[in-house]
Scaffold this active site. Structure first.
Site, PDB file in Angstrom:
ATOM      1  CE  LYS A 122       9.330  10.781   7.154  1.00  0.00           C
ATOM      2  NZ  LYS A 122       9.583   9.665   7.680  1.00  0.00           N
ATOM      3  CD  GLU A 206      13.623  14.008  -2.117  1.00  0.00           C
ATOM      4  OE1 GLU A 206      13.258  12.965  -2.807  1.00  0.00           O
ATOM      5  OE2 GLU A 206      14.155  13.798  -0.769  1.00  0.00           O
ATOM      6  CG  HIS A 241       2.322   5.953  -1.681  1.00  0.00           C
ATOM      7  ND1 HIS A 241       3.713   6.203  -2.202  1.00  0.00           N
ATOM      8  CD2 HIS A 241       1.807   7.224  -1.920  1.00  0.00           C
ATOM      9  CE1 HIS A 241       3.683   7.128  -3.006  1.00  0.00           C
ATOM     10  NE2 HIS A 241       2.562   7.782  -2.737  1.00  0.00           N
ATOM     11  NE  ARG A 297       6.448   0.126   9.951  1.00  0.00           N
ATOM     12  CZ  ARG A 297       6.644   1.145   8.799  1.00  0.00           C
ATOM     13  NH1 ARG A 297       6.669   2.348   9.358  1.00  0.00           N
ATOM     14  NH2 ARG A 297       6.532   0.881   7.660  1.00  0.00           N
TER      15      ARG A 297
HETATM   16  C1  MV4 Z   1      10.321   9.976  -4.506  1.00  0.00           C
HETATM   17  C2  MV4 Z   1      10.095   9.449  -5.703  1.00  0.00           C
HETATM   18  C3  MV4 Z   1      10.722   9.821  -6.986  1.00  0.00           C
HETATM   19  N1  MV4 Z   1      11.805  10.829  -6.676  1.00  0.00           N
HETATM   20  N2  MV4 Z   1      11.436  10.955  -4.559  1.00  0.00           N
HETATM   21  C4  MV4 Z   1       7.108   8.062  -2.209  1.00  0.00           C
HETATM   22  C5  MV4 Z   1       6.630   7.852  -0.780  1.00  0.00           C
HETATM   23  C6  MV4 Z   1       7.930   8.235  -0.014  1.00  0.00           C
HETATM   24  N3  MV4 Z   1       8.553   7.435   1.033  1.00  0.00           N
HETATM   25  C7  MV4 Z   1       8.982   8.653  -1.189  1.00  0.00           C
HETATM   26  N4  MV4 Z   1       8.489   8.229  -2.345  1.00  0.00           N
HETATM   27  C8  MV4 Z   1       8.872   8.666  -3.694  1.00  0.00           C
HETATM   28  N5  MV4 Z   1       9.935   9.600  -3.540  1.00  0.00           N
HETATM   29  C9  MV4 Z   1      12.016  11.461  -5.430  1.00  0.00           C
HETATM   30  N6  MV4 Z   1      13.026  12.349  -5.414  1.00  0.00           N
HETATM   31  C10 MV4 Z   1       9.050   8.450  -6.118  1.00  0.00           C
HETATM   32  C11 MV4 Z   1       8.464   8.126  -4.927  1.00  0.00           C
HETATM   33  C12 MV4 Z   1       7.410   7.239  -5.029  1.00  0.00           C
HETATM   34  C13 MV4 Z   1       7.658   5.594  -4.309  1.00  0.00           C
HETATM   35  C14 MV4 Z   1       8.760   5.524  -3.565  1.00  0.00           C
HETATM   36  C15 MV4 Z   1       8.917   4.407  -3.041  1.00  0.00           C
HETATM   37  C16 MV4 Z   1       7.786   3.268  -3.222  1.00  0.00           C
HETATM   38  C17 MV4 Z   1       6.896   3.521  -4.026  1.00  0.00           C
HETATM   39  C18 MV4 Z   1       6.745   5.039  -4.608  1.00  0.00           C
HETATM   40  C19 MV4 Z   1       5.638   5.174  -5.396  1.00  0.00           C
HETATM   41  C20 MV4 Z   1       5.576   6.353  -6.047  1.00  0.00           C
HETATM   42  C21 MV4 Z   1       6.395   7.337  -5.783  1.00  0.00           C
END
Ligand code: MV4
Length: 669
Positions: A122, A206, A241, A297
């Site tokens: 990441k 972040e 997720h 993918r």
């Molecule tokens: C975040 C966020 C809020 N702020 N980053 C969750 C999985 C990973 N792929 C990134 N994710 C998140 N990153 C910052 N800086 C909130 C999430 C997140 C989320 C993101 C996408 C889809 C669903 C989610 C569910 C909870 C939190």
């Protein structure tokens, strides 16, 4: 120029279920011969039946079959397949597998091992995006992992901040930190978790984006310098997720932001020298859009993109893998109408989304204008606990979002699956929810609305609780069984000398606490803020008459262990009598045995046998269907013996530890 050297006429599909079937369909249309691989329990699976040939690659556990690189490469060599499509999940983002294919002279349908490895990190991916002008969440993803540096970074970014594992993804090990004095502990915890999950303890920091949407851009590259974007998918409706509903296009993007995001996604793919299908994930809010990760993918939700573009993404993948240029240039790609996909899982939303297994007794799939069903199972097929519980995807398209949504809801209504519990009813409630209809959603929506979306049993009335108390008293009168426990005493004697006794019951997630008071002139029940006289007279068999206040009724009772079935004039009531020594933090706790609430893999053991623990302390972490479930101490006490080891695959109900309650507080008033 088509490089003939890379043409192939036989494709091995290293996957199962709906995606294997979906890939086989396109491969056949392209006149390719197809080879399925399967594990022991999948011998008669639909993907095996659809393929021209099939090879057994190992026993049920994925690590011995669908994740077994050697077995799959061997199957390709034995059958003369020149290319391997990994689908999604399993080996699809495994750089070692892509490399093993290359080393064996096989074509991996996907980007290079180096690209997969790069995007798997990441922090490396974020650094690359940042340097190619793709917006990233403000934060720190540097090498220096010292606490002073991290503190300074968090201060600069501004609280609240989110800590993520550099090597991670999918939300594993994320920690939200509200203020500076919480940082050190959160960093330590995140590092521990990252080290355990990814064998790399590096973290990044972040700015926390509250209530984001998840919007991803589909991109394609051909290795000849061409990269196009195929618009976005809105994937905000997720639970832990796990995506549930996806659509294209997103109603949350203005034309300007869509153009900017598409340009950013293309730059991202260009920067990575991307070949094949990829997805650039963003989180968005009112302030902007931010890159979070790139998936290398084909995604589960690719059909909504196919529905609005009229393209076959698997065909594109196979053409690129053959060395062809992309079939279309950016200007030739247009979006028409709207498409929405709902994922049909074998799971029980009313039991915490527990994965379900069983045999599909009957299956009726909807059809009609704009309806597409991607499925990997037929009536008669067994759904085993070994793999992802996705049964089918239902996709509806229409001229606009309201039409697509109404077609999807109608199609869900006529989808019938018998024999295995599914989330169909949950999906129908979700897609009829006013905020889903209006599109006012964020990634926390499902979690916040969970009680409106799942069916909770009717809550218990005072009369039900009264009847349950009487049932306990009668049970104890019938089975004194030489017990000298004060808890089994019904005459009002208590440890504290007060003439009262607490009785607790549970129905689903709800707990009901009542107090019986033993007054000179008889019994009183205190419940829900009221205290009323309770009288009862046992009748024949399991029947009694009772009177709470001035409300009389006749009830019959059936016990099964601590489970109580009451038959009342208001209907049947099922509840669980809570043992005061085993305060039920976890559903998994029954009688001192910690059992697996679902099939899964033991990923961590946190409790040492013999060490005193407080109720609620984490004991064992079980991973099932890509999610972690923490089993906790059901009471103050200690683990007497561990019955599992890290890495064990366990079935539902398997005993994982023997727990001994001790130093439990007397539960009298
Ligand atoms: C975040 C966020 C809020 N702020 N980053 C969750 C999985 C990973 N792929 C990134 N994710 C998140 N990153 C910052 N800086 C909130 C999430 C997140 C989320 C993101 C996408 C889809 C669903 C989610 C569910 C909870 C939190």
């Amino acid at each position: 120029m088509v490089s003939l050297a890379r043409r192939f006429d036989k494709l091995l599909i290293a996957n199962r279920g709906e995606i294997a079937c979906r890939i086989i369909r396109t491969a056949k249309r392209m006149a390719l011969r197809t080879v399925a691989v399967y594990s022991d329990p999948d011998r008669d699976a639909m993907h095996v039946a659809l393929a021209d040939e099939a090879m057994l690659i190992g026993p049920a556990p994925a690590k011995d079959s669908y994740l077994h690189i050697g077995a799959i490469i061997e199957a390709a060599q034995a059958t003369g397949a020149a290319a391997i499509h990994p689908g999604y999940g399993f080996l699809s983002e495994n750089a070692d597998f892509a490399q093993a294919c290359a080393d064996a002279g096989l074509i991996f349908v996907g980007p290079s091992a180096a690209t997969i490895r790069l995007m798997g990190s990441k922090s490396a991916a974020k650094a690359l995006m940042e340097s190619s002008g793709v917006p990233v969440v403000p934060g720190y993803h540097g090498q220096d992992q010292g606490l002073a540096t991290l503190h300074a970074a968090a201060e600069r970014v501004g609280y609240p901040v989110l800590i993520k594992a550099s090597a991670g993804g999918g939300g594993r090990g994320m920690r939200l930190v509200g203020k500076t004095d919480e940082l050190a502990e959160a960093v330590a915890g995140a590092k521990r978790e990252a080290a355990a999950s990814f064998a790399n303890e590096d973290i990044l920091i972040e700015k926390y984006i509250a209530k984001p949407r998840h919007i991803e851009m589909q991109v394609f590259g051909d290795g000849e310098g061409n990269v196009v974007s195929l618009f976005e998918r809105e994937c905000t409706l997720q639970r832990r997720h796990q995506k549930v509903v996806e659509e294209a296009l997103s109603i949350a993007l203005t034309a300007e932001r869509r153009t900017a995001m598409a340009a950013a996604a293309r730059s991202a793919a260009q920067a990575a020298g991307y070949v094949g299908a990829g997805t650039v994930e963003f989180i968005t809010d009112a302030t902007g859009f931010y890159f979070i990760e790139m998936n290398t993918r084909l995604q589960v939700e690719h059909p909504v993109t196919e529905m609005i573009t009229g393209l076959d993404l698997v065909e594109w993948q196979l053409r690129v893998a053959m060395g062809e240029k992309l079939p279309l240039q950016q200007d030739d790609i247009a979006a028409n109408g709207h498409a929405i996909e709902a994922r049909i899982y074998a799971e029980d939303p009313d039991k915490g989304f527990l994965p379900a297994s069983g045999t599909i007794r009957a299956l009726r799939e909807p059809s009609g204008d704009g309806i597409r069903v991607d499925t990997g199972f037929r009536a008669g097929d067994a759904i085993t606990p070994y793999y992802d519980p996705l049964l089918a995807k239902l996709i509806a398209s229409g001229a606009d979002r309201p039409q697509a949504l109404s077609r999807l809801v109608d199609a869900l209504d006529s989808f019938e699956i018998a024999g295995v519990t599914t989330n169909l009813a949950f999906l129908k409630r979700l897609l009829r929810h006013p905020q889903v209809v209006s599109g006012e959603i964020d990634t926390g929506f499902i979690e916040r609305e969970i009680s409106a979306l799942t069916r909770s049993a009717p809550s218990l009335a005072p009369l039900d609780v009264a009847a349950a108390c009487v049932a306990v008293l009668l049970r104890e009168q019938r089975e004194p069984a030489g017990s000298d426990s004060p808890w089994d005493c019904t005459d009002g004697w208590t440890l504290t000398g007060r003439r009262s006794r607490r009785l607790s019951f549970r129905q689903g997630a709800e707990r009901y606490d009542a107090v019986l008071w033993y007054a000179r002139d008889g019994l009183r029940l205190e419940f829900g803020g009221r205290t009323e006289r309770l009288q009862f007279v046992p009748r024949q068999g399991a029947v009694f008459d009772m009177c709470l206040g001035d409300a009389p009724e006749r009830v019959s009772v059936a016990w099964s262990g601590r489970e109580l079935d009451l038959s009342t004039p208001r209907g049947p009531r099922k509840l669980h009598w809570v043992d005061p020594f085993l305060a039920d933090v976890s559903e998994a706790a029954t009688g001192g045995r910690i059992v697996a609430p679902m099939p899964g893999t033991v990923t961590r053991i946190l409790a040492e046998p013999g060490v005193g623990l407080q109720r609620g302390a984490p004991l064992i972490v079980l991973e099932a269907m890509k999610m972690e479930h923490t089993l906790r101490a059901p009471a103050d006490g200690r683990v007497k013996a561990l019955k599992c080891a890290v890495g064990d695959f366990v079935q539902e109900g398997t005993e994982l530890a023997d727990f001994e309650a001790g130093a439990a507080e007397a539960e009298t008033l």
